[in-house]
Write an enzyme that holds these catalytic residues in place. Structure first.
Site, PDB file in Angstrom:
ATOM      1  N   ARG A  75       0.838  -1.194   0.000  1.00 60.89           N
ATOM      2  CA  ARG A  75       0.000   0.000   0.000  1.00 60.89           C
ATOM      3  C   ARG A  75       0.877   1.249   0.000  1.00 60.89           C
ATOM      4  O   ARG A  75       1.998   1.238   0.501  1.00 60.89           O
ATOM      5  CB  ARG A  75      -0.914   0.024   1.233  1.00 60.89           C
ATOM      6  CG  ARG A  75      -2.085  -0.958   1.155  1.00 60.89           C
ATOM      7  CD  ARG A  75      -2.975  -0.854   2.374  1.00 60.89           C
ATOM      8  NE  ARG A  75      -2.281  -1.269   3.573  1.00 60.89           N
ATOM      9  CZ  ARG A  75      -1.736  -0.471   4.469  1.00 60.89           C
ATOM     10  NH1 ARG A  75      -1.830   0.845   4.333  1.00 60.89           N
ATOM     11  NH2 ARG A  75      -1.123  -0.952   5.526  1.00 60.89           N
ATOM     12  N   TYR A  92      -1.544  -3.656  -6.696  1.00 60.75           N
ATOM     13  CA  TYR A  92      -1.257  -4.453  -5.507  1.00 60.75           C
ATOM     14  C   TYR A  92      -2.289  -4.312  -4.390  1.00 60.75           C
ATOM     15  O   TYR A  92      -2.649  -3.203  -4.004  1.00 60.75           O
ATOM     16  CB  TYR A  92       0.121  -4.091  -4.929  1.00 60.75           C
ATOM     17  CG  TYR A  92       0.688  -5.244  -4.131  1.00 60.75           C
ATOM     18  CD1 TYR A  92       1.406  -6.250  -4.761  1.00 60.75           C
ATOM     19  CD2 TYR A  92       0.431  -5.366  -2.777  1.00 60.75           C
ATOM     20  CE1 TYR A  92       1.882  -7.334  -4.055  1.00 60.75           C
ATOM     21  CE2 TYR A  92       0.906  -6.449  -2.057  1.00 60.75           C
ATOM     22  CZ  TYR A  92       1.631  -7.431  -2.705  1.00 60.75           C
ATOM     23  OH  TYR A  92       2.090  -8.513  -2.010  1.00 60.75           O
ATOM     24  N   LYS A 123      -9.599  -2.449   1.691  1.00 57.19           N
ATOM     25  CA  LYS A 123      -9.349  -1.275   2.541  1.00 57.19           C
ATOM     26  C   LYS A 123     -10.137  -0.058   2.070  1.00 57.19           C
ATOM     27  O   LYS A 123     -10.633   0.713   2.883  1.00 57.19           O
ATOM     28  CB  LYS A 123      -7.853  -0.964   2.586  1.00 57.19           C
ATOM     29  CG  LYS A 123      -7.007  -2.140   3.088  1.00 57.19           C
ATOM     30  CD  LYS A 123      -7.415  -2.543   4.488  1.00 57.19           C
ATOM     31  CE  LYS A 123      -7.003  -3.939   4.859  1.00 57.19           C
ATOM     32  NZ  LYS A 123      -5.798  -4.091   5.643  1.00 57.19           N
ATOM     33  N   HIS A 148     -10.501  -2.489  11.439  1.00 64.12           N
ATOM     34  CA  HIS A 148      -9.390  -3.329  10.963  1.00 64.12           C
ATOM     35  C   HIS A 148      -9.152  -4.425  11.997  1.00 64.12           C
ATOM     36  O   HIS A 148      -8.178  -4.391  12.745  1.00 64.12           O
ATOM     37  CB  HIS A 148      -8.154  -2.436  10.786  1.00 64.12           C
ATOM     38  CG  HIS A 148      -7.016  -3.083  10.063  1.00 64.12           C
ATOM     39  ND1 HIS A 148      -5.699  -2.704  10.246  1.00 64.12           N
ATOM     40  CD2 HIS A 148      -6.971  -4.080   9.138  1.00 64.12           C
ATOM     41  CE1 HIS A 148      -4.906  -3.420   9.471  1.00 64.12           C
ATOM     42  NE2 HIS A 148      -5.656  -4.274   8.790  1.00 64.12           N
ATOM     43  N   SER A 151      -1.324  -3.528  10.353  1.00 68.72           N
ATOM     44  CA  SER A 151      -0.956  -4.419   9.257  1.00 68.72           C
ATOM     45  C   SER A 151       0.283  -5.239   9.618  1.00 68.72           C
ATOM     46  O   SER A 151       1.254  -4.704  10.166  1.00 68.72           O
ATOM     47  CB  SER A 151      -0.670  -3.585   8.007  1.00 68.72           C
ATOM     48  OG  SER A 151      -1.816  -2.816   7.699  1.00 68.72           O
ATOM     49  N   CYS A 176       0.736  -7.437  11.887  1.00 70.20           N
ATOM     50  CA  CYS A 176       0.990  -7.550  13.325  1.00 70.20           C
ATOM     51  C   CYS A 176       0.247  -8.712  13.970  1.00 70.20           C
ATOM     52  O   CYS A 176       0.069  -8.741  15.189  1.00 70.20           O
ATOM     53  CB  CYS A 176       0.659  -6.243  14.024  1.00 70.20           C
ATOM     54  SG  CYS A 176       1.845  -4.939  13.636  1.00 70.20           S
ATOM     55  N   ASP A 179      -9.199  -9.864   8.942  1.00 72.47           N
ATOM     56  CA  ASP A 179      -8.691  -8.515   8.637  1.00 72.47           C
ATOM     57  C   ASP A 179      -9.700  -7.392   8.893  1.00 72.47           C
ATOM     58  O   ASP A 179      -9.308  -6.311   9.299  1.00 72.47           O
ATOM     59  CB  ASP A 179      -8.239  -8.461   7.167  1.00 72.47           C
ATOM     60  CG  ASP A 179      -7.321  -7.282   6.861  1.00 72.47           C
ATOM     61  OD1 ASP A 179      -6.371  -7.053   7.634  1.00 72.47           O
ATOM     62  OD2 ASP A 179      -7.563  -6.590   5.860  1.00 72.47           O
ATOM     63  N   ARG A 185       2.196 -12.256  -0.378  1.00 76.51           N
ATOM     64  CA  ARG A 185       0.899 -12.645   0.199  1.00 76.51           C
ATOM     65  C   ARG A 185       0.296 -13.838  -0.532  1.00 76.51           C
ATOM     66  O   ARG A 185       0.683 -14.184  -1.640  1.00 76.51           O
ATOM     67  CB  ARG A 185      -0.063 -11.462   0.127  1.00 76.51           C
ATOM     68  CG  ARG A 185       0.459 -10.265   0.939  1.00 76.51           C
ATOM     69  CD  ARG A 185      -0.610  -9.492   1.603  1.00 76.51           C
ATOM     70  NE  ARG A 185      -0.053  -8.513   2.532  1.00 76.51           N
ATOM     71  CZ  ARG A 185      -0.583  -8.222   3.711  1.00 76.51           C
ATOM     72  NH1 ARG A 185      -1.666  -8.843   4.122  1.00 76.51           N
ATOM     73  NH2 ARG A 185      -0.030  -7.314   4.496  1.00 76.51           N
ATOM     74  N   ARG A 223       2.954  -3.959  17.727  1.00 70.93           N
ATOM     75  CA  ARG A 223       4.338  -4.431  17.886  1.00 70.93           C
ATOM     76  C   ARG A 223       5.073  -3.420  18.724  1.00 70.93           C
ATOM     77  O   ARG A 223       5.392  -2.328  18.254  1.00 70.93           O
ATOM     78  CB  ARG A 223       5.020  -4.450  16.513  1.00 70.93           C
ATOM     79  CG  ARG A 223       4.869  -5.695  15.753  1.00 70.93           C
ATOM     80  CD  ARG A 223       5.566  -5.570  14.391  1.00 70.93           C
ATOM     81  NE  ARG A 223       5.039  -6.641  13.574  1.00 70.93           N
ATOM     82  CZ  ARG A 223       5.595  -7.838  13.452  1.00 70.93           C
ATOM     83  NH1 ARG A 223       6.747  -8.101  14.067  1.00 70.93           N
ATOM     84  NH2 ARG A 223       5.026  -8.761  12.719  1.00 70.93           N
TER      85      ARG A 223
HETATM   86  P1  GTP Z   1      -2.385  -7.679   7.514  1.00 66.99           P
HETATM   87  O1  GTP Z   1      -2.909  -8.713   6.589  1.00 66.99           O
HETATM   88  O2  GTP Z   1      -1.252  -6.877   6.919  1.00 66.99           O
HETATM   89  O3  GTP Z   1      -3.437  -6.762   8.068  1.00 66.99           O
HETATM   90  O4  GTP Z   1      -1.609  -8.428   8.707  1.00 66.99           O
HETATM   91  P2  GTP Z   1      -2.023  -9.361   9.944  1.00 66.99           P
HETATM   92  O5  GTP Z   1      -2.287  -8.505  11.133  1.00 66.99           O
HETATM   93  O6  GTP Z   1      -3.059 -10.348   9.552  1.00 66.99           O
HETATM   94  O7  GTP Z   1      -0.618 -10.089  10.253  1.00 66.99           O
HETATM   95  P3  GTP Z   1      -0.220 -11.634  10.201  1.00 66.99           P
HETATM   96  O8  GTP Z   1      -1.026 -12.494  11.122  1.00 66.99           O
HETATM   97  O9  GTP Z   1      -0.170 -12.050   8.780  1.00 66.99           O
HETATM   98  O10 GTP Z   1       1.269 -11.590  10.803  1.00 66.99           O
HETATM   99  C1  GTP Z   1       2.301 -10.864  10.216  1.00 66.99           C
HETATM  100  C2  GTP Z   1       3.639 -11.376  10.681  1.00 66.99           C
HETATM  101  O11 GTP Z   1       3.698 -11.412  12.118  1.00 66.99           O
HETATM  102  C3  GTP Z   1       3.915 -12.794  10.214  1.00 66.99           C
HETATM  103  O12 GTP Z   1       5.247 -12.836   9.770  1.00 66.99           O
HETATM  104  C4  GTP Z   1       3.721 -13.632  11.426  1.00 66.99           C
HETATM  105  O13 GTP Z   1       4.520 -14.783  11.406  1.00 66.99           O
HETATM  106  C5  GTP Z   1       4.095 -12.697  12.573  1.00 66.99           C
HETATM  107  N1  GTP Z   1       3.332 -13.022  13.815  1.00 66.99           N
HETATM  108  C6  GTP Z   1       2.003 -13.235  13.913  1.00 66.99           C
HETATM  109  N2  GTP Z   1       1.649 -13.571  15.176  1.00 66.99           N
HETATM  110  C7  GTP Z   1       2.779 -13.556  15.913  1.00 66.99           C
HETATM  111  C8  GTP Z   1       3.068 -13.823  17.287  1.00 66.99           C
HETATM  112  O14 GTP Z   1       2.198 -14.140  18.101  1.00 66.99           O
HETATM  113  N3  GTP Z   1       4.370 -13.692  17.676  1.00 66.99           N
HETATM  114  C9  GTP Z   1       5.349 -13.341  16.796  1.00 66.99           C
HETATM  115  N4  GTP Z   1       6.586 -13.239  17.258  1.00 66.99           N
HETATM  116  N5  GTP Z   1       5.121 -13.092  15.484  1.00 66.99           N
HETATM  117  C10 GTP Z   1       3.853 -13.200  15.045  1.00 66.99           C
HETATM  118  C1  SPV Z   2      -2.895  -4.492   5.288  1.00 69.84           C
HETATM  119  O1  SPV Z   2      -1.946  -3.834   4.825  1.00 69.84           O
HETATM  120  O2  SPV Z   2      -3.408  -4.227   6.422  1.00 69.84           O
HETATM  121  C2  SPV Z   2      -3.454  -5.627   4.539  1.00 69.84           C
HETATM  122  C3  SPV Z   2      -2.942  -5.882   3.193  1.00 69.84           C
HETATM  123  O3  SPV Z   2      -4.323  -6.304   5.052  1.00 69.84           O
HETATM  124  S1  SPV Z   2      -3.634  -4.806   1.978  1.00 69.84           S
HETATM  125  O4  SPV Z   2      -4.783  -5.489   1.402  1.00 69.84           O
HETATM  126  O5  SPV Z   2      -2.623  -4.571   0.980  1.00 69.84           O
HETATM  127  O6  SPV Z   2      -4.078  -3.586   2.606  1.00 69.84           O
HETATM  128 MN    MN Z   3      -4.948  -5.537   7.069  1.00 68.90          MN
END
Ligand code: GTP
Ligand code: SPV
Ligand code: MN
Length: 597
Positions: free
Chosen positions: A83, A222, A231, A251, A273, A275, A302, A391, A422
């Site tokens: 994004r 993308y 979004k 979100h 995102s 996280c 999400d 992704r 984070r």
């Molecule tokens: P978006 O799709 O961008 O909104 O992200 P999301 O919040 O769904 O994040 P996602 O669960 O895909 O995690 C992103 C990264 O954080 C990945 O590389 C995971 O492996 C890492 N991660 C997720 N949960 C944990 C956790 O509990 N501990 C740690 N250390 N890393 C984590």
């Molecule tokens: C985010 O960035 O929070 C996502 C991926 O879930 S995107 O669809 O590119 O926004």
């Molecule tokens: Mn997201």
């Protein structure tokens, strides 16, 4: 212009019922000059055709059919991988309505600027009309939109991520007719216009016109820039509508936690995102929990739309039908559910491949890939093999823990709202807000390290209230007031918590094991909701004492946990000062209730 007769003009009755849509498609075609127009019906045959065309053109590559049946790899333009928040605008009549949290442009200026880019941009290309529904097709909480795009990759992704095609068109038609019968406007669907343009980062804009229910996105193919249902519609436009109509567009993941007695609590959690939303939504319980009978059900990973029901509780739907999830870090250890989900019928974007053409990313396993995300022979000197924001796009129905209630039209009732980010230091593993107003403050005060999900520097702590900094379609002050307004007589609001899985030790390693182990924290949250767990009062809220947590079989020491829930008063004083400065920067629309605390 002969080739651009909208399909639904050919059925005169239907054509008139879809008049607003037909008119808009004609206007867009007159501006963008496509070679042909295709109205998407959402069928499997259509999907197969699109994939075949993309393969022929080389924009979609088949992956190993033995290990990954019906899986595909798309490599995006290397300058188009995330994004672009600095090119994302909210264009309201009054600048202040967009707020200091958004880039703003006057609507007339924005239309003129982006329409100049759209002029003739689809010459030689196909214009796809993509009707979609965000939310279960029969849900009163669901909303429709139509995306016009010249990217077959976008169409294929929209088919996975939304209820796309004929069923959505029928709902748009019905809502139009109902609106007209009431003497209201017939075009309540969101209009999203998208073109890849030249994929030039210098000629790229993502523009939102919430007052016109309109999105215009140019120059990126993308994710959130291009899949406009996600979004742009389900967060930026929907948050604006939600404020006017008394609901919330957030979100957030939605997850169901079933205890050994068979009772399920639904938790909605907002993390920025990349996280941890997808991972928490698909959590697999630690072994001792599984043996005891705990189960986890995935509703969404999400986005969450929720509104008060007749019983005063908040009821939530996942407006999406699929996951557009972060690949790196996904492994048999961290998220076996995700791996099972993406074992077939998945589109991978910007991952690496192994010598036998399997998708690969950092953290998956210890194999060494052959080609990196740009298709170059893998060389560690070039950086990671998979792009950090690579992704997968996959239907939610493929998830082994997909909740049997995920598509209930009325949604699921929310017991707890969790905020998190984070934070390498300071912020404890978990704390509970004292009440709704305090919880809104906790959400408003959130901060997190930036990630690869957006273009720009990563690892920088920034304020990201409710994980909505890039997605709130209006002034953050008005948004906080809207959140506070839910606390009214008769409301049975969820308890609010804050978590942090990302505290680091002196060597830079994560202290908390995370992933499945996070259920230990969710159990405490659920038991707090039920009034069955203890807590210790601190100046920032309630934290569990070590005996309030179920740590049986946990790999982390009691001393580490003590440190993770300890409150550093001096550090928090500095944090509160920063929060105050941040609120000052948002101006005088910040509700006084958040200031006085
Ligand atoms: P978006 O799709 O961008 O909104 O992200 P999301 O919040 O769904 O994040 P996602 O669960 O895909 O995690 C992103 C990264 O954080 C990945 O590389 C995971 O492996 C890492 N991660 C997720 N949960 C944990 C956790 O509990 N501990 C740690 N250390 N890393 C984590
Ligand atoms: C985010 O960035 O929070 C996502 C991926 O879930 S995107 O669809 O590119 O926004
Ligand atoms: Mn997201």
């Amino acid at each position: 212009m002969n080739a651009v007769t909208p399909l639904h003009d050919t059925d005169p009755t239907r054509g008139s019922r879809l008049e607003a849509l037909n008119r808009w498609v004609k206007e867009v075609a007159a501006l963008t000059r496509p070679e042909r127009i295709h109205w998407c019906d959402g069928s499997q045959a259509e999907y197969d055709c699109l994939l075949a065309a993309m393969q022929a053109e080389g924009t979609l590559l088949p992956l190993n059919p033995d290990t990954h049946p019906n899986c595909w790899l798309h490599r995006s333009d290397p300058d188009d991988v995330a994004r672009v928040e600095h090119l994302t605008f909210v264009c309201t009549r009054e600048r202040d309505d967009a707020g200091p949290n958004n880039h703003w442009m006057a609507p007339a200026e924005a239309h003129a600027k982006i329409d100049a880019l759209f002029e003739g941009c689809m010459r030689g290309r196909t214009l796809y009309v993509v009707p979609y529904c965000m939310g279960p097709i029969d849900s009163p909480l669901a909303r429709c939109g139509v995306e016009i795009t010249d990217s077959p990759y976008v169409v294929a992704n929209m088919r996975i991520m939304t209820r796309m095609g004929e069923s959505a068109l029928a709902r748009i038609e019905r809502e139009g007719a109902e609106g007209a019968a009431r003497g209201e406007r017939a075009d309540t669907f969101v209009k999203g216009l998208h073109s890849l343009g030249e994929l030039d980062p210098e000629r790229r804009f993502i523009m939102h016109f919430p007052e016109e229910l309109t999105i215009k996105s140019y120059g990126s193919g993308y994710g959130g820039n291009a899949l406009l249902g996600k979004k742009c519609h389900a967060l930026r436009i929907a948050s604006w509508q939600a404020r006017q109509e008394g609901w919330l567009a957030e979100h957030m993941l939605i997850v169901g936690i079933e205890n050994p007695q068979g009772e399920t609590h639904y938790i909605a959690a907002a993390f920025p995102s990349a996280c941890g939303k997808t991972n928490l939504a698909m959590l697999i319980p630690p072994e001792s929990y599984r043996e005891a009978g705990w189960k986890v059900w995935t509703v969404g990973d999400d986005i969450c739309w929720m509104r008060p029901g007749a019983d005063g509780r908040l009821w939530a739907i996942n407006p999406e039908a699929g996951f557009f999830g972060v690949a790196p870090g996904t492994s048999a250890r961290s998220n076996p559910n995700a791996l099972a989900t993406i074992a077939h019928d998945t589109i991978f974007t910007n991952v690496a491949v192994t010598d036998d053409n399997q998708p690969w990313w950092e953290g998956l396993d210890d194999r060494v890939p052959t080609l990196d995300w740009q298709g170059r022979p893998y060389d560690p000197a070039n950086g990671p093999a998979a792009h950090p924001n690579s992704r997968f796009t996959v239907s939610a129905r493929q998830c082994p823990t997909y909740s049997p209630h995920a598509e209930d039209p009325q949604g699921v009732p929310i017991s707890a709202i969790v905020f998190g980010g984070r934070r390498a230091s300071l912020v404890p593993l978990v704390f509970e807000a004292r009440d709704w107003t305090h919880g809104v403050l906790v959400g408003a005060a959130m901060a997190s390290e930036t990630t690869a999900a957006a273009a720009g520097k990563t690892g920088v702590v920034r304020r990201d209230p409710m994980a909505m900094k890039p997605f709130c379609g209006y002034h953050y002050g008005d948004y906080f007031s809207h959140w506070l307004s839910f606390d009214e007589p008769g409301a049975k609001l969820p308890k609010i918590f804050h978590v942090n899985w990302f505290r680091k030790d002196a060597d830079g390693g994560f202290i908390w094991p995370g992933f499945g182990e996070n259920l230990r924290v969710l159990e405490w949250i659920v038991r707090r909701v039920e009034g069955r767990a203890g807590a210790v009062d601190t100046p920032i809220g309630k934290v569990p004492s070590i005996r309030d947590l179920n740590l049986g079989g946990a790999s982390v020491s009691a001393a580490a946990i003590e440190a993770l829930v300890a409150i550093d008063s001096d550090g928090w004083q500095r944090e509160l000062d920063e929060i105050g400065t941040f609120f000052d920067g948002l101006g005088d629309r910040i509700p006084p209730a958040l200031r006085t605390r």
